[in-house]
Scaffold this active site. Sequence first.
Site, short mmCIF file in Angstrom:
data_model
loop_
_atom_site.label_atom_id
_atom_site.label_comp_id
_atom_site.label_asym_id
_atom_site.label_seq_id
_atom_site.Cartn_x
_atom_site.Cartn_y
_atom_site.Cartn_z
N ASN A 7 -36.55 -36.21 4.93
CA ASN A 7 -36.66 -34.82 5.36
C ASN A 7 -37.40 -34.07 4.25
OD1 ASN A 7 -36.30 -32.20 6.20
ND2 ASN A 7 -34.06 -32.32 6.33
N ARG A 90 -38.09 -36.35 9.66
CA ARG A 90 -37.76 -35.12 10.38
C ARG A 90 -39.02 -34.25 10.42
NH1 ARG A 90 -33.00 -30.78 9.13
NH2 ARG A 90 -33.38 -29.58 11.02
N ARG A 240 -32.32 -13.95 8.30
CA ARG A 240 -33.25 -13.66 9.40
C ARG A 240 -32.62 -12.68 10.38
NH1 ARG A 240 -34.31 -19.86 10.94
NH2 ARG A 240 -33.55 -20.46 8.90
N ILE A 331 -21.17 -22.87 8.99
CA ILE A 331 -20.22 -21.83 9.43
C ILE A 331 -19.37 -22.36 10.58
CG2 ILE A 331 -20.05 -19.51 10.41
CD1 ILE A 331 -22.91 -19.02 9.17
N GLY A 332 -20.03 -22.99 11.56
CA GLY A 332 -19.31 -23.48 12.74
C GLY A 332 -18.23 -24.49 12.39
N GLU A 333 -18.49 -25.30 11.35
CA GLU A 333 -17.51 -26.33 10.97
C GLU A 333 -16.43 -25.81 10.03
OE1 GLU A 333 -19.65 -29.78 9.43
OE2 GLU A 333 -21.14 -29.53 11.02
P1 ADP Z 1 -28.35 -24.71 6.31
O1 ADP Z 1 -28.32 -26.21 6.41
O2 ADP Z 1 -28.97 -24.04 7.50
O3 ADP Z 1 -28.86 -24.19 5.02
P2 ADP Z 1 -25.45 -24.89 6.47
O4 ADP Z 1 -25.28 -25.57 7.78
O5 ADP Z 1 -25.19 -25.67 5.25
O6 ADP Z 1 -26.87 -24.19 6.39
O7 ADP Z 1 -24.51 -23.59 6.48
C1 ADP Z 1 -24.44 -22.71 5.42
C2 ADP Z 1 -23.43 -21.61 5.80
O8 ADP Z 1 -22.15 -22.21 6.05
C3 ADP Z 1 -23.22 -20.58 4.70
O9 ADP Z 1 -23.18 -19.27 5.26
C4 ADP Z 1 -21.85 -20.93 4.16
O10 ADP Z 1 -21.15 -19.82 3.74
C5 ADP Z 1 -21.14 -21.49 5.37
N1 ADP Z 1 -19.98 -22.28 4.90
C6 ADP Z 1 -18.70 -21.91 4.98
N2 ADP Z 1 -17.88 -22.84 4.47
C7 ADP Z 1 -18.65 -23.82 4.01
C8 ADP Z 1 -18.39 -25.07 3.37
N3 ADP Z 1 -17.16 -25.47 3.08
N4 ADP Z 1 -19.44 -25.83 3.05
C9 ADP Z 1 -20.71 -25.44 3.35
N5 ADP Z 1 -21.01 -24.27 3.98
C10 ADP Z 1 -20.00 -23.47 4.30
#
Ligand code: ADP
Length: 398
Positions: A7, A90, A240, A331-333
């Site tokens: 990636n 990717r 964004r 965030i979702g997880e």
């Molecule tokens: P991307 O891959 O798009 O940069 P991520 O999927 O890693 O983003 O998500 C980042 C977001 O998830 C941040 O806003 C962060 O605060 C939130 N978040 C909350 N808890 C956790 C955690 N334990 N580990 C990683 N991200 C977290």
Amino acid sequence: MKILVVNAGSSSLKYQLFDMDTESVIVKGGVERIGIRGSVLKHKSGKGEKVIEKDMPNHKVAMQAVLDVLVDPEYGAIRSMSEIDAVGHRVLHSGGDFDSSVLLTDEVLQICKKNAELGPLHMPANILGIEACKEVMPDTPMALVFDTAFHSTMPPHAYMYAIDYDDYKNYKIRKYGFHGTSHKYVSQEAIKYLGGKAEGTKIITCHLGGGSSISAVKDGKCVDTSMGFTPLAGVPMGTRSGDIDPAVLEFLAAKKNYSILDCIEYLNKKCGVAGVSGVSSDFRDLTKAAAEGNGRAQLAIDLFVYGCKKYIGAYAAAMNGVDCLVFTAGIGENTWPVRKAICTDMDFLGIAIDEARNEMKNDGNIHDITAPGSRVKVLVIPTNEELVIARETKDLLN
Ligand code: ADP
């Protein structure tokens, strides 16, 4: 079979080496600061982390450094490069030219170069990664896995914008959608969890991370998604804006003496929950600040939650119902208060979550947070985009 997933970003290159007989990661890592002083490769194996600091002026040197560490007798995982059966890359954008992953040929690479203008932030870097890999492993088959491909099943009324039809035709201005490998992975995992039959399922997948997007997946196929021509559209994100009245651009340009490029840069980097809160783009910081009474942090969270709720409502309408809601990505997880807020007052759709289960920590498995009696299953599914890339590469090779 061993597959290397790559990636490439503008100054970074992440990799994972998969053993596809067991679908497990053997080693993984990433190079940061390619072309910038202080380049570093961080490699993780069963023996710990190896950090290599050396000058890496371009992606080719970085890719060679990755291959060197993969065959390193101490930290590596293979004896020689020939053990890598294929590489999966990717790639952000298929430009509508590919509906699914493809094996790399000169012609495919030319089409990617032609489509680079559709993803100016990511595509040039993706192409650099592919070319670097081709140079250092010229005989290894390579597959390209596109972030847009899963969304290629959207019907025209979902992907078209209401613009002059000739402009759509001539310039390919339409909705493409992104995060496709993630939406694909979690929707397929949800289908397995629901009993294995895609037909008849109506799933809404919420990929909520630094960038966020929501998709409507009917019978296992994407029928709509919140991101658009670029990953700027949809729900508000870390930095964004998400959806916004385009007339704001002209007004903003006049007020702040911005060019059109300045406006897009502003909407990509200065807006979202970071812009509203003035605190951070990171939901860990936002939830902490909001709990301490910071009103703008709370407002930013509320805007994000409301944006997600509206898309869920819209996609339930698009599919004439919903029977599964999936949360994934950072965030979702992990950010359970956001899941709770999104699912609050959604009983008209049949969505209700079990609060205690929702607050349990993410353990890396599918986590069912559905409340007893809820018509809609609500699942937290950790995403795994790299595994999708490795699987698609393997399928193409076979
Ligand atoms: P991307 O891959 O798009 O940069 P991520 O999927 O890693 O983003 O998500 C980042 C977001 O998830 C941040 O806003 C962060 O605060 C939130 N978040 C909350 N808890 C956790 C955690 N334990 N580990 C990683 N991200 C977290």
